[in-house]
Design a protein around this motif. Sequence first.
Motif, mmCIF file in Angstrom:
data_model
loop_
_atom_site.group_PDB
_atom_site.id
_atom_site.type_symbol
_atom_site.label_atom_id
_atom_site.label_comp_id
_atom_site.label_asym_id
_atom_site.label_seq_id
_atom_site.Cartn_x
_atom_site.Cartn_y
_atom_site.Cartn_z
ATOM 1 N N GLY A 39 0.780 -1.071 0.059
ATOM 2 C CA GLY A 39 -0.151 0.135 0.014
ATOM 3 C C GLY A 39 0.910 1.256 0.071
ATOM 4 N N ALA B 12 -11.213 -3.544 3.472
ATOM 5 C CA ALA B 12 -10.716 -3.289 2.163
ATOM 6 C C ALA B 12 -9.210 -3.670 2.442
ATOM 7 N N THR C 264 -6.964 -5.572 -0.589
ATOM 8 C CA THR C 264 -5.966 -4.791 -1.491
ATOM 9 C C THR C 264 -4.725 -5.175 -1.213
#
Length: 200
Positions: free
Chosen positions: A20, A85, A89
């Motif tokens: 991320g 999420a 992800t």
Amino acid sequence: MMITEIDKNTALVLIDLQKGIAKDTVHPVKDVLAKAAILANAFRLAGLPVVIVHVNPVGADWAKARVEKPSAPQNTVLQTIAKVAMPITGFTDIVPEIIIKPSDILIEKKTWNAFFNTSLHEQLQKLKVTGIVLGGISTSVGVEGTARAASELGYNISFASDATSDKILEAYNHSMTNIFPRIGEIGTTQDIISHLPVGK
């Protein structure tokens, strides 16, 4: 920029090299990750600790404070969405370029500083670590936040200039030029490896 010495008991601390975060940097991210991986292998070969840190800011106290540019979800609804999420992800997953070994120390932090409310200092002290080499993304956020705390705790700090990057060039340059030289020494991956203690 010059490394004069690496302590006999030094740990490599890699900050937030996770899916991320390790992207959209001002330096080619593949080069930064390659240098970080080289450092990790060199430290393991030297019998020195490798610490791999990732951040999961959801629900952290600082995320509830008023800021002009929020970088984490601030209300309960957004935090709940983020909690669902993030695993999908892979936000907190360490990038595949950084291979985690069983001997590595894994730290999850909630803030910019890898020492705050984590076991990092305690684990390093048990290993009699007196110095740390820092790399990671972002230079002006997680790396600098951790470095400031490490300085306050009395560690000798070395910064791997080519194993760190930022999303903002001015921020990277400010850390490297104005902050890091006041609390440690800066060198390339190769420079750091050439100073690693032999026969620890």
